[in-house]
Design a protein around this motif. Sequence first.
Motif, PDB file in Angstrom:
ATOM      1  N   VAL A  23       0.837  -1.206   0.000  1.00  0.00           N
ATOM      2  CA  VAL A  23       0.000   0.000   0.000  1.00  0.00           C
ATOM      3  C   VAL A  23       0.870   1.254   0.000  1.00  0.00           C
ATOM      4  O   VAL A  23       0.585   2.224  -0.716  1.00  0.00           O
ATOM      5  CB  VAL A  23      -0.935  -0.003   1.231  1.00  0.00           C
ATOM      6  CG1 VAL A  23      -1.690   1.322   1.322  1.00  0.00           C
ATOM      7  CG2 VAL A  23      -1.921  -1.169   1.155  1.00  0.00           C
ATOM      8  N   ALA A  24       1.947   1.242   0.789  1.00  0.00           N
ATOM      9  CA  ALA A  24       2.822   2.420   0.880  1.00  0.00           C
ATOM     10  C   ALA A  24       3.454   2.733  -0.467  1.00  0.00           C
ATOM     11  O   ALA A  24       3.559   3.913  -0.859  1.00  0.00           O
ATOM     12  CB  ALA A  24       3.905   2.186   1.935  1.00  0.00           C
ATOM     13  N   VAL A  25       3.893   1.703  -1.203  1.00  0.00           N
ATOM     14  CA  VAL A  25       4.494   1.922  -2.523  1.00  0.00           C
ATOM     15  C   VAL A  25       3.475   2.552  -3.463  1.00  0.00           C
ATOM     16  O   VAL A  25       3.771   3.495  -4.207  1.00  0.00           O
ATOM     17  CB  VAL A  25       5.036   0.598  -3.097  1.00  0.00           C
ATOM     18  CG1 VAL A  25       5.437   0.779  -4.559  1.00  0.00           C
ATOM     19  CG2 VAL A  25       6.222   0.103  -2.283  1.00  0.00           C
ATOM     20  N   VAL A  26       2.242   2.017  -3.428  1.00  0.00           N
ATOM     21  CA  VAL A  26       1.186   2.545  -4.299  1.00  0.00           C
ATOM     22  C   VAL A  26       0.875   3.999  -3.941  1.00  0.00           C
ATOM     23  O   VAL A  26       0.743   4.860  -4.822  1.00  0.00           O
ATOM     24  CB  VAL A  26      -0.082   1.677  -4.197  1.00  0.00           C
ATOM     25  CG1 VAL A  26      -1.261   2.365  -4.876  1.00  0.00           C
ATOM     26  CG2 VAL A  26       0.161   0.318  -4.818  1.00  0.00           C
ATOM     27  N   ILE A  27       0.739   4.280  -2.643  1.00  0.00           N
ATOM     28  CA  ILE A  27       0.417   5.646  -2.210  1.00  0.00           C
ATOM     29  C   ILE A  27       1.511   6.612  -2.640  1.00  0.00           C
ATOM     30  O   ILE A  27       1.238   7.690  -3.175  1.00  0.00           O
ATOM     31  CB  ILE A  27       0.209   5.689  -0.683  1.00  0.00           C
ATOM     32  CG1 ILE A  27      -1.100   4.995  -0.306  1.00  0.00           C
ATOM     33  CG2 ILE A  27       0.213   7.132  -0.175  1.00  0.00           C
ATOM     34  CD1 ILE A  27      -1.320   4.848   1.180  1.00  0.00           C
ATOM     35  N   MET A  28       2.767   6.229  -2.413  1.00  0.00           N
ATOM     36  CA  MET A  28       3.869   7.125  -2.777  1.00  0.00           C
ATOM     37  C   MET A  28       3.889   7.369  -4.286  1.00  0.00           C
ATOM     38  O   MET A  28       3.956   8.524  -4.737  1.00  0.00           O
ATOM     39  CB  MET A  28       5.206   6.526  -2.337  1.00  0.00           C
ATOM     40  CG  MET A  28       6.396   7.408  -2.690  1.00  0.00           C
ATOM     41  SD  MET A  28       7.992   6.729  -2.159  1.00  0.00           S
ATOM     42  CE  MET A  28       8.137   5.319  -3.264  1.00  0.00           C
ATOM     43  N   ALA A  29       3.815   6.297  -5.067  1.00  0.00           N
ATOM     44  CA  ALA A  29       3.907   6.451  -6.519  1.00  0.00           C
ATOM     45  C   ALA A  29       2.706   7.201  -7.078  1.00  0.00           C
ATOM     46  O   ALA A  29       2.863   8.169  -7.840  1.00  0.00           O
ATOM     47  CB  ALA A  29       4.018   5.072  -7.166  1.00  0.00           C
ATOM     48  N   GLU A  30       1.500   6.793  -6.674  1.00  0.00           N
ATOM     49  CA  GLU A  30       0.297   7.411  -7.232  1.00  0.00           C
ATOM     50  C   GLU A  30       0.187   8.880  -6.818  1.00  0.00           C
ATOM     51  O   GLU A  30      -0.126   9.758  -7.636  1.00  0.00           O
ATOM     52  CB  GLU A  30      -0.941   6.641  -6.778  1.00  0.00           C
ATOM     53  CG  GLU A  30      -2.220   7.138  -7.415  1.00  0.00           C
ATOM     54  CD  GLU A  30      -3.436   6.304  -7.020  1.00  0.00           C
ATOM     55  OE1 GLU A  30      -4.541   6.848  -7.047  1.00  0.00           O
ATOM     56  OE2 GLU A  30      -3.261   5.120  -6.683  1.00  0.00           O
ATOM     57  N   THR A  31       0.472   9.151  -5.547  1.00  0.00           N
ATOM     58  CA  THR A  31       0.353  10.536  -5.064  1.00  0.00           C
ATOM     59  C   THR A  31       1.395  11.433  -5.713  1.00  0.00           C
ATOM     60  O   THR A  31       1.076  12.519  -6.201  1.00  0.00           O
ATOM     61  CB  THR A  31       0.489  10.583  -3.530  1.00  0.00           C
ATOM     62  OG1 THR A  31      -0.564   9.799  -2.947  1.00  0.00           O
ATOM     63  CG2 THR A  31       0.381  12.009  -3.027  1.00  0.00           C
ATOM     64  N   LEU A  32       2.660  10.992  -5.744  1.00  0.00           N
ATOM     65  CA  LEU A  32       3.709  11.825  -6.337  1.00  0.00           C
ATOM     66  C   LEU A  32       3.488  12.041  -7.826  1.00  0.00           C
ATOM     67  O   LEU A  32       3.664  13.151  -8.337  1.00  0.00           O
ATOM     68  CB  LEU A  32       5.080  11.199  -6.083  1.00  0.00           C
ATOM     69  CG  LEU A  32       5.601  11.225  -4.645  1.00  0.00           C
ATOM     70  CD1 LEU A  32       6.996  10.625  -4.569  1.00  0.00           C
ATOM     71  CD2 LEU A  32       5.617  12.636  -4.085  1.00  0.00           C
ATOM     72  N   LEU A  33       3.101  10.983  -8.520  1.00  0.00           N
ATOM     73  CA  LEU A  33       2.859  11.127  -9.959  1.00  0.00           C
ATOM     74  C   LEU A  33       1.702  12.093 -10.210  1.00  0.00           C
ATOM     75  O   LEU A  33       1.782  12.972 -11.073  1.00  0.00           O
ATOM     76  CB  LEU A  33       2.551   9.765 -10.582  1.00  0.00           C
ATOM     77  CG  LEU A  33       3.741   8.815 -10.735  1.00  0.00           C
ATOM     78  CD1 LEU A  33       3.267   7.445 -11.185  1.00  0.00           C
ATOM     79  CD2 LEU A  33       4.765   9.358 -11.703  1.00  0.00           C
ATOM     80  N   SER A  34       0.620  11.917  -9.462  1.00  0.00           N
ATOM     81  CA  SER A  34      -0.557  12.773  -9.650  1.00  0.00           C
ATOM     82  C   SER A  34      -0.249  14.214  -9.264  1.00  0.00           C
ATOM     83  O   SER A  34      -0.619  15.155  -9.974  1.00  0.00           O
ATOM     84  CB  SER A  34      -1.725  12.246  -8.808  1.00  0.00           C
ATOM     85  OG  SER A  34      -1.994  10.897  -9.112  1.00  0.00           O
ATOM     86  N   GLU A  35       0.427  14.395  -8.138  1.00  0.00           N
ATOM     87  CA  GLU A  35       0.762  15.753  -7.693  1.00  0.00           C
ATOM     88  C   GLU A  35       1.644  16.466  -8.712  1.00  0.00           C
ATOM     89  O   GLU A  35       1.442  17.640  -9.014  1.00  0.00           O
ATOM     90  CB  GLU A  35       1.467  15.693  -6.342  1.00  0.00           C
ATOM     91  CG  GLU A  35       0.539  15.449  -5.175  1.00  0.00           C
ATOM     92  CD  GLU A  35       1.260  15.519  -3.850  1.00  0.00           C
ATOM     93  OE1 GLU A  35       0.676  16.023  -2.886  1.00  0.00           O
ATOM     94  OE2 GLU A  35       2.412  15.077  -3.767  1.00  0.00           O
ATOM     95  N   ASN A  36       2.641  15.751  -9.224  1.00  0.00           N
ATOM     96  CA  ASN A  36       3.525  16.360 -10.222  1.00  0.00           C
ATOM     97  C   ASN A  36       2.768  16.691 -11.493  1.00  0.00           C
ATOM     98  O   ASN A  36       3.063  17.682 -12.166  1.00  0.00           O
ATOM     99  CB  ASN A  36       4.707  15.434 -10.523  1.00  0.00           C
ATOM    100  CG  ASN A  36       5.826  15.582  -9.513  1.00  0.00           C
ATOM    101  OD1 ASN A  36       6.656  16.471  -9.627  1.00  0.00           O
ATOM    102  ND2 ASN A  36       5.830  14.718  -8.510  1.00  0.00           N
ATOM    103  N   ASN A  37       1.800  15.863 -11.835  1.00  0.00           N
ATOM    104  CA  ASN A  37       0.987  16.125 -13.023  1.00  0.00           C
ATOM    105  C   ASN A  37       0.198  17.425 -12.860  1.00  0.00           C
ATOM    106  O   ASN A  37       0.203  18.291 -13.736  1.00  0.00           O
ATOM    107  CB  ASN A  37       0.033  14.943 -13.248  1.00  0.00           C
ATOM    108  CG  ASN A  37      -0.666  15.015 -14.585  1.00  0.00           C
ATOM    109  OD1 ASN A  37      -0.039  15.291 -15.607  1.00  0.00           O
ATOM    110  ND2 ASN A  37      -1.953  14.767 -14.595  1.00  0.00           N
TER     111      ASN A  37
END
Length: 717
Positions: free
Chosen positions: A257-271
């Motif tokens: 879950v932590a990997v998904v949260i980090m990747a999804e949140t950072l990718l979305s935020e940067n977008n």
Amino acid sequence: MSVKIFPTLKNYKKEYLPKDILSGIIMAAVSIPISMGYAQIAGVPAVYGLYGSVLPILLFAMLSTSKQFIFGVDAAPAAIVGAALATLGVTAESAQALQYVPLIALFTGLWLLLFYLLHADKIVDFISTPVMGGFISGIAVTIIMMQIPKLMGSPAGTGEFIELAEHIFQAITKINWLSFGMGIGALVILIVSKKLIPKFPMAIVIMIAGVLSTIVFHVNQYGVVLLQAVQPGLPRLIFPDFTGINLTQAVGRALMVAVVIMAETLLSENNFASKNGYELDDRQEILACAAGNLAAGAVGCCPVNGSISRTSMNEQYGGKTQVVSITAGLTMAVVLIGATGFIEYLPVPVLTAIVISALMNVVETHLAVRLFKVSRNEFYIFIAAGIGVLFLGTIYGVVIGILLSFVAVILRATNPPRSFRGMIPGKEVYYDLERNRFAYPIKHVIIYRFSENLFFANIKVLVSDIENSIKEDTKAVILDASAINSLDITAADALEMLAASLKKRGIKFYITEHSREVNDQMRKLGIGHLIKEGAVRRTILAALHDAGIEQPCPLDIPEEDLEKLKRREYFSLPAEEENTLEEFAWAFGDDAVKEIEKRVLSIVKQIHEITDLEKLSEEGIEEKLEFWNSLGALDEDELLRRMELHLDDLPSDVKENKKLVIELIERRRRKLRDRLLKEHPEIVEHIEERRERLERRLEKQNPDAVKRLKHWKDEEF
């Protein structure tokens, strides 16, 4: 690194407040059905979704550097936790589930804290725009598919594409038409209002209309599902209970879950940050996510994540800072304390339409279309990343995305842009022979540009290109290494062998134009002797001098091209039949004439600003005005003629010196002619013929200006 507190509130402007508060209230209202639904998917009672929308979102707002990202209970973590409970044989909403789920949220927060300490935010640097776009679009489509059954009166779907399609099919077989009509109607209104009145908070109007439909028409009596009633009261803090828990499973699932949260949140935020022009501190975002999940575990909720759908809505309603999240968290607290009664009147299909409407903005179809037009390889990467998320889930989608990014880098590095270079008569720059029909190679010389760092996977490309280009009369090979910043030992050995091979054949080999650091690398890699032997030169010109090539460089112009100089077709360019501008036609295509006119007007404007034309006449027009150094002799000759036609655009005080300006132009033309006569006499004899053709064109394009100038010259000269 120091941790910033409420960084998005720095230099806060009071004009932001109305939109931030409005958007925050909308976020809280929309979060009610979303959070309750995902909490149930995660295996805890729906009310815990509301608990996860107070303290976690406030802590995230305190630490986040994203001006608009919204945090809360979301799809991906909820789905992973729900699947984990099913694998462990734990019944959803049971006492054991209420023990497991907060522990997973707690360990998720601890994993994220470890990622923060390890600077794991660097993962985003390895994700390209096509991968990011495909990943985000895949998540958005997945959540939309999860929501579709709710429009038809069924529970939300779970799983990946195949399972979600099955859920949708089952929902169709037992569709409630009133529910579907309400949901589709709300969705259509939202889509239309988004186009016609994008700033109007239609979502709130839709929610109020939904509540009224329940109170007035009792739609629930006709099978329309309403949200569950919620007991009032703020969440209580709980202490984790480790008894009877498989800690290995809990910690392992939390890592996922932590990997998904980090990747999804950072990718979305940067977008979102890229689209709206602000910077993020990726590392602090991980800390903000860690704090939010530790808080979620403390109130008994499932792991929480950045929400693409709610952030998209925040963007739509003009939220500017994390005051939106603070408002949303406080509004949710007020709802929990004393306003939970209205929740049970909210129709699920209406709220689902609001969520789907927001997610439709997240699917990056515009990026897919752009990539399809400009780069098919990157388009396929976009599609692969999206399909990976859709069919395999978020975790595998992240892995596929990173692998695709590495593949794209490797493909680009192993097949880099490269070209053989030559010169254009009258110019002192080296041009790609393949892309410029007026560039010719220097006799007996090969100039080769390689636009990538040299390493084991691409050095054979360089060697093969050069070997295949060598002719019987080749005397020198010059490598333009201006784009090469590093080389490995394999590349160094290959360059050494290439230099030795060419030397045996009597061909001089030079490496030129690179940075000083490359020379340091060459010495460390054992080929520093090439520098001592003179095979490394600072510039191409220095290499040409060392090879005994006299200036101006003799160009290898075929006889047929020399013949074309005598005929019009030499100057007939594919960009525009009547255009003779070599550089501008190459650069601007069909807009070449428009661009040269822009340059002319810009130069005329500069002349306006020159106060001492007498001094200009001493220094020379080319020393004071821009654009000259970027033009070839043929282009500049035409520009000067067009300048004469724009002299009437000068202000009256400068127009008095029109004669002086024309003399400056004529002097510049004579310089060009003298230079061409010295360097390329084969072209000069055709300049007058070319000017006659230009005159005929200009008489058609601007007859009044030509006539006025001719009349004025007849009188003055």
